[in-house]
Design a protein around this motif. Structure first.
Motif, PDB file in Angstrom:
ATOM      1  N   SER A   1       0.891  -1.176  -0.089  1.00  0.00           N
ATOM      2  CA  SER A   1      -0.050  -0.103   0.007  1.00  0.00           C
ATOM      3  C   SER A   1       1.011   1.120  -0.040  1.00  0.00           C
ATOM      4  O   SER A   1       1.583   1.607   0.740  1.00  0.00           O
ATOM      5  CB  SER A   1      -0.944  -0.044   1.431  1.00  0.00           C
ATOM      6  OG  SER A   1      -1.926   0.929   1.383  1.00  0.00           O
ATOM      7  N   GLY A   2       0.958   1.878  -1.232  1.00  0.00           N
ATOM      8  CA  GLY A   2       2.225   2.962  -1.308  1.00  0.00           C
ATOM      9  C   GLY A   2       1.764   4.209  -0.738  1.00  0.00           C
ATOM     10  O   GLY A   2       0.584   4.407  -0.269  1.00  0.00           O
ATOM     11  N   THR A   3       2.827   5.191  -0.684  1.00  0.00           N
ATOM     12  CA  THR A   3       2.628   6.439  -0.374  1.00  0.00           C
ATOM     13  C   THR A   3       1.414   7.212  -1.054  1.00  0.00           C
ATOM     14  O   THR A   3       0.905   8.205  -0.481  1.00  0.00           O
ATOM     15  CB  THR A   3       3.857   7.302  -0.695  1.00  0.00           C
ATOM     16  OG1 THR A   3       4.509   7.284  -2.005  1.00  0.00           O
ATOM     17  CG2 THR A   3       4.887   6.824   0.366  1.00  0.00           C
ATOM     18  N   SER A   4       1.450   6.953  -2.191  1.00  0.00           N
ATOM     19  CA  SER A   4       0.310   7.693  -2.821  1.00  0.00           C
ATOM     20  C   SER A   4      -1.123   7.556  -2.383  1.00  0.00           C
ATOM     21  O   SER A   4      -2.021   8.098  -2.544  1.00  0.00           O
ATOM     22  CB  SER A   4       0.192   7.420  -4.648  1.00  0.00           C
ATOM     23  OG  SER A   4      -0.478   6.131  -4.700  1.00  0.00           O
ATOM     24  N   LEU A   5      -1.469   6.355  -1.496  1.00  0.00           N
ATOM     25  CA  LEU A   5      -2.825   5.928  -0.814  1.00  0.00           C
ATOM     26  C   LEU A   5      -3.745   5.634  -2.058  1.00  0.00           C
ATOM     27  O   LEU A   5      -4.978   5.745  -1.681  1.00  0.00           O
ATOM     28  CB  LEU A   5      -2.998   7.269  -0.082  1.00  0.00           C
ATOM     29  CG  LEU A   5      -2.397   7.923   1.091  1.00  0.00           C
ATOM     30  CD1 LEU A   5      -3.008   9.078   1.485  1.00  0.00           C
ATOM     31  CD2 LEU A   5      -1.784   6.867   2.190  1.00  0.00           C
ATOM     32  N   ASP A   6      -3.399   5.134  -3.246  1.00  0.00           N
ATOM     33  CA  ASP A   6      -4.363   4.855  -4.247  1.00  0.00           C
ATOM     34  C   ASP A   6      -4.952   3.498  -3.900  1.00  0.00           C
ATOM     35  O   ASP A   6      -6.169   3.330  -4.082  1.00  0.00           O
ATOM     36  CB  ASP A   6      -3.527   4.601  -5.416  1.00  0.00           C
ATOM     37  CG  ASP A   6      -2.595   3.542  -5.589  1.00  0.00           C
ATOM     38  OD1 ASP A   6      -1.752   3.648  -4.567  1.00  0.00           O
ATOM     39  OD2 ASP A   6      -2.436   2.834  -6.518  1.00  0.00           O
ATOM     40  N   GLY A   7      -4.281   2.579  -3.311  1.00  0.00           N
ATOM     41  CA  GLY A   7      -4.889   1.342  -3.128  1.00  0.00           C
ATOM     42  C   GLY A   7      -3.981   0.126  -2.600  1.00  0.00           C
ATOM     43  O   GLY A   7      -2.540   0.470  -2.426  1.00  0.00           O
ATOM     44  N   VAL A   8      -4.446  -1.014  -2.617  1.00  0.00           N
ATOM     45  CA  VAL A   8      -3.323  -2.277  -2.365  1.00  0.00           C
ATOM     46  C   VAL A   8      -3.063  -3.084  -3.541  1.00  0.00           C
ATOM     47  O   VAL A   8      -3.975  -3.410  -4.080  1.00  0.00           O
ATOM     48  CB  VAL A   8      -4.004  -3.266  -1.357  1.00  0.00           C
ATOM     49  CG1 VAL A   8      -3.171  -4.272  -0.907  1.00  0.00           C
ATOM     50  CG2 VAL A   8      -4.576  -2.336   0.016  1.00  0.00           C
ATOM     51  N   ASP A   9      -2.124  -3.362  -3.557  1.00  0.00           N
ATOM     52  CA  ASP A   9      -1.577  -4.114  -4.760  1.00  0.00           C
ATOM     53  C   ASP A   9      -1.007  -5.565  -4.091  1.00  0.00           C
ATOM     54  O   ASP A   9      -0.389  -5.492  -3.060  1.00  0.00           O
ATOM     55  CB  ASP A   9      -0.210  -3.736  -5.644  1.00  0.00           C
ATOM     56  CG  ASP A   9      -0.199  -1.968  -5.866  1.00  0.00           C
ATOM     57  OD1 ASP A   9      -1.439  -1.977  -6.358  1.00  0.00           O
ATOM     58  OD2 ASP A   9       0.637  -1.362  -5.819  1.00  0.00           O
ATOM     59  N   ALA A  10      -1.558  -6.499  -4.748  1.00  0.00           N
ATOM     60  CA  ALA A  10      -1.027  -7.935  -4.335  1.00  0.00           C
ATOM     61  C   ALA A  10      -0.406  -8.689  -5.681  1.00  0.00           C
ATOM     62  O   ALA A  10      -1.070  -8.575  -6.523  1.00  0.00           O
ATOM     63  CB  ALA A  10      -2.240  -8.737  -3.745  1.00  0.00           C
TER      64      ALA A  10
HETATM   65 MG   LIG Z   1      -0.088   2.382  -5.085  1.00  0.00          MG
END
Ligand SMILES: [Mg+2]
Ligand SMILES: Nc1ncnc2c1ncn2[C@@H]1O[C@H](COP(=O)(O)OP(=O)(O)O)[C@@H](O)[C@H]1O
Length: 365
Positions: free
Chosen positions: A11-20
């Motif tokens: 879940s990255g700094t941009s707060l866009d969502g969760v990648d799995a």
């Molecule tokens: Mg992201």
């Protein structure tokens, strides 16, 4: 270490969502890639996460942790046939020289909910040993360069909320050996652009860099920004999402389009500056993260950099999932007792393996 099917989540700094993403690896060699999934945060969830930024405790942080745990539980439960989970969590505060680094979401809770072994809290051990706690993807980038059978140094650039670059030399087998990896944060990337269009236009992003493409770059603002001490500092070095509080003010008087163009140029110029710290000129710069989808940003980058600048897809990789795969890779390394960072990637005093291992309790009854 045996070959494992590891599921990484970021879940990255941009707060866009969760990648799995699933990765098949022994923590040294990448044997293959598995399925992937993405779970965006809703607008409400994103606001809860934003409110926790730069806080170390309190109800805002607790609320953010619950959002992160719920979103991860949802997306990770959809994967079958997984040996372990590498769970990064969401960074809400990062102050490696002071209070430390905080990723919310409790891996022990997730281990119970998923019924799987979860490796998490990847950054604290590094920070405790004098490191920046970031970036942590370089050892994975190094393994990718070896898998690609590259014969010369390759640069990986991740353009998320902030930018980070890894210069990796595939001719050296051990990623922790001197010369194998040099990595650091480059500067602001998408976060200031997102913040600008969020505040002025209520948008989540400058989609495909369209607004920036319509504007004019304020060269004076770019120059003034590049005067920041940050750019002269030798790596390793790391940033948090709000590391440049002066930045919004520098474009406040510009039109929406000119401000977007100028912030995009600043993101590109930060990377161009970073290339000065390459131990050897790389044969190519492979770009990962959401910023590679911004053609305006990619055009500005290519104009300032000598080697070819391409999205990682040019090397057969998935640029949306590289960070998630990296935490799958690092989870297996932690389980195998291998280091996950070294002095040249985070500035840590010696190569260190960071990560808490939580195992679910055996089902009762
Ligand atoms: Mg992201
Ligand atoms: N088509 C696009 N055009 C412009 N920006 C984009 C596009 N797609 C994604 N982004 C930006 O990329 C970022 C998300 O990328 P990601 O690699 O997930 O970053 P992070 O790891 O920080 O979450 C966001 O800041 C988003 O605005």
């Amino acid at each position: 270490m045996a070959r494992l099917r590891a599921l990484g989540a970021m879940s990255g700094t941009s707060l866009d969502g969760v990648d799995a993403a699933v990765l098949i690896t022994d923590g040294v060699t990448i044997f293959g890639f598995g399925p992937t999934a993405y779970r965006p945060y809703s607008g409400t969830e994103r606001e809860i996460l934003r409110k926790a930024l730069n806080r170390w405790d309190g109800p805002e942080v607790q609320a953010a942790a619950e959002v992160v745990e719920t979103a991860h539980a949802e997306v990770l439960a959809g994967f079958a046939d997984v040996d372990l989970v590498g769970f990064h969590g969401q960074t809400v505060a990062h102050d490696p020289g002071g209070r430390g680094t905080l990723q919310v979401g409790d891996g022990a809770v997730l281990a119970e909910v998923l019924g799987r072994t979860v490796v998490w809290d990847f950054r604290s051990a590094d920070v405790k040993m004098g490191g920046q706690g970031a970036p942590l993807a370089p050892f994975y980038h190094h393994a990718l360069a070896r898998r690609m059978r590259a014969t010369r140094p390759v640069a990986f650039l991740n353009l998320g909320g902030v930018g980070n670059v890894s210069f990796v030399d595939p001719r050296i087998a051990d990623p922790a050996a001197p010369g194998a990896c040099v990595a650091f944060d480059t500067g602001p990337a998408n976060a200031p652009i997102d913040d600008l269009v969020h505040q002025r236009l209520g948008l989540a992003q400058d989609r495909d860099g369209a607004l920036a493409a319509a504007g004019r770059v304020d060269g004076g603002a770019v120059e003034a920004f590049l005067d920041d001490r940050w750019f002269g500092r030798l790596p390793p070095k790391s940033l948090d999402r709000n590391a440049f509080p002066r930045l919004p003010g520098m474009v406040a008087a510009l039109t929406d389009a000119d401000a977007a163009a100028t912030l995009t140029a600043i993101a590109a110029a930060s990377v161009v500056k970073a290339m000065d710290f390459a131990p050897e000129p790389p044969e190519r710069l492979l770009v990962t993260g959401g910023g590679r989808r911004n053609p305006t940003l990619m055009r500005m980058l290519a104009a300032g950099i000598e080697c070819p600048v391409e999205p990682v897809e040019a090397a057969g990789l998935d640029g949306d999932m590289l960070e998630a795969q990296a935490f799958a890779f690092l989870a297996v390394r932690v389980l195998g007792g291998l280091p996950t960072s070294c002095p040249a990637t985070t500035g840590v005093s010696a190569a260190v393996g960071g990560g808490e291992v939580s195992r679910p309790h055996p089902a009762s009854g």
